[in-house]
Design an enzyme around this catalytic site. Structure first.
Site: not given
Ligand code: GLA
Length: 407
Positions: A128, A130, A165, A177
């Site tokens: 989603a 999130l 990651e 994130d």
């Molecule tokens: C994903 C990536 C983040 C960021 C967003 C876009 O969530 O994990 O690092 O780049 O996309 O803003």
């Protein structure tokens, strides 16, 4: 969800040493700017991943995903990316603790090599946008840090999870994130400068408004590959600008005029004898990506000024502009996301709306007048269902504290 402590005891016939909760995140504005040295404005939310952990002595990792009913056992030495993705989020950060040579407190770290048991569960909807994966990585790393007293800072953990990651999940993501999951504070968004990694908390008091997420229930398969391509396109554009402007180090030093001058004009390409249609097309894309990034970096800086003044109307307008840029220039939206944003745009009770996160599916984030939420969600659900033959899922979120021990 059943209490994770008793689930752990059932599986391992032992009590966990500790339990950690790590939240998912929303991002108010600043999308695809984190890996471009820009600014982001995320916040941790009331959806989370929870892990219970306990030590082993035989050098094995026993991992149980309670929601999926899956157990995977691996030797802790010689960790490699695994075919089961949730496993990668765990072993990716374990690998970081074992191999990271940049963090002084980790050099000579051997205690973790004895292995551990871990149970995972959560309520962050997968796919989603999130950041359930970042929440899992942060929960595991935070738990290991506590369990072995590694003295890692939250920022060190965020950067380690980001590297995990890259190496284990194959997404060349930025730090947003993981940073948000770890650093979240109740009712506050965090402006992160992704160049210096300095950050400032901004209270979010929406009064008559609330943050509502509309989940497309779609995750297009090309999300990861396109994400990585965007990153490369931006790097390519930056390099071209740097050839002309030697003092430019990152996108933070780039002006829109420079983007126009170095990338904007087809004449420029023809002057450089670029005739091949494919090369021309890819150059146009590079131009669009860089234009979006430079505009978005500027937009976030203005948006936090709106926030400080309490001018949510102005803030919301910028969210719409961000969506426009993500859809037309950065091309990471999809028909479902565009539909959800376009439908609410004319509604005066919606201050702002845009796609959120990496794109190609996931959620839109909306700032909606509280008294209108019910009617808007009802109408939008019906229209979405009719147009896309999909159920719209709605989450109203609150902003909560970041990764923490559950006592
Ligand atoms: C994903 C990536 C983040 C960021 C967003 C876009 O969530 O994990 O690092 O780049 O996309 O803003």
């Amino acid at each position: 969800m059943l209490a994770i402590r008793s689930q752990f005891s059932n599986h391992f016939n032992d009590s966990p040493a500790l339990v950690v909760k790590s939240p998912g995140r929303i991002n108010l504005i600043g999308e695809h700017t984190d890996y471009n040295h820009g600014f982001v404005l995320p916040a941790a939310i009331d959806k989370f991943i929870e892990v219970a952990i306990g030590k082993r002595t035989d050098g094995a990792i026993h991992m149980v995903a309670l929601d999926l009913g899956e157990t995977i056992i691996l030797p802790i030495d010689n960790l490699r990316p695994h075919t089961t993705q949730w496993v990668n989020y765990i072993i990716g950060v374990v690998d970081q603790v074992l191999t990271n040579t940049e963090i002084p407190t980790l050099v000579n770290e051997t205690k973790l090599a004895a292995g551990f048991n871990i149970c995972v569960q959560g309520n962050i909807p997968l796919g989603a946008g999130l950041s359930s994966s970042a929440a899992l990585e942060c929960a595991v790393l935070f738990a290991i840090n506590e369990l072995y007293q590694l003295s890692l800072t939250k920022m060190e953990m965020a950067l380690m999870a980001q590297t995990a990651e890259h190496k284990f999940a194959g997404v060349q993501c930025g730090p947003m994130d993981m940073f948000a999951s770890l650093h979240g504070q109740k009712n506050k968004a965090i402006l992160l400068d992704c160049d210096s990694l300095a950050f400032t908390y901004y209270p979010i008091e929406l009064k008559d408004y609330s943050i509502v997420l509309f989940d497309t229930q779609i995750k297009h398969a090309l999300a990861t590959s396109e994400y990585n391509t965007r990153r490369l396109e931006c790097e390519q554009g930056l390099k071209i600008i740097q050839e002309k402007y030697g003092s430019v180090k990152t996108f933070r030093d780039v002006s829109l005029e420079q983007v126009e001058e170095c990338l904007g004009s087809i004449i420029h390409l023809i002057n450089h004898n670029v005739e091949d249609k494919n090369i021309l097309d890819s150059r146009i894309k590079v131009y669009q990506r860089c234009k979006y990034v430079v505009e978005e970096i500027e937009r976030v800086q203005l948006a936090v000024q709106d926030l400080a003044k309490g001018d949510m109307q102005a803030f919301g307008k910028k969210m719409f502009q961000t969506h426009e840029g993500l859809s037309k220039l950065y091309e990471v939206s999809c028909p479902e996301l565009d539909f959800l944003v376009n439908e609410v745009t004319p509604n005066k009770n919606v201050l702002g709306a845009r796609m959120m996160g990496g794109g190609f599916g996931g959620c839109t984030i909306n700032i909606i007048k509280k008294t209108a939420v019910e009617e808007i969600t009802k109408e939008l659900s019906a229209k979405y269902n009719q147009a896309m033959h999909k159920e719209l899922t709605i989450y109203s979120t609150s902003i909560e504290e970041g990764t923490h021990l559950v006592l």
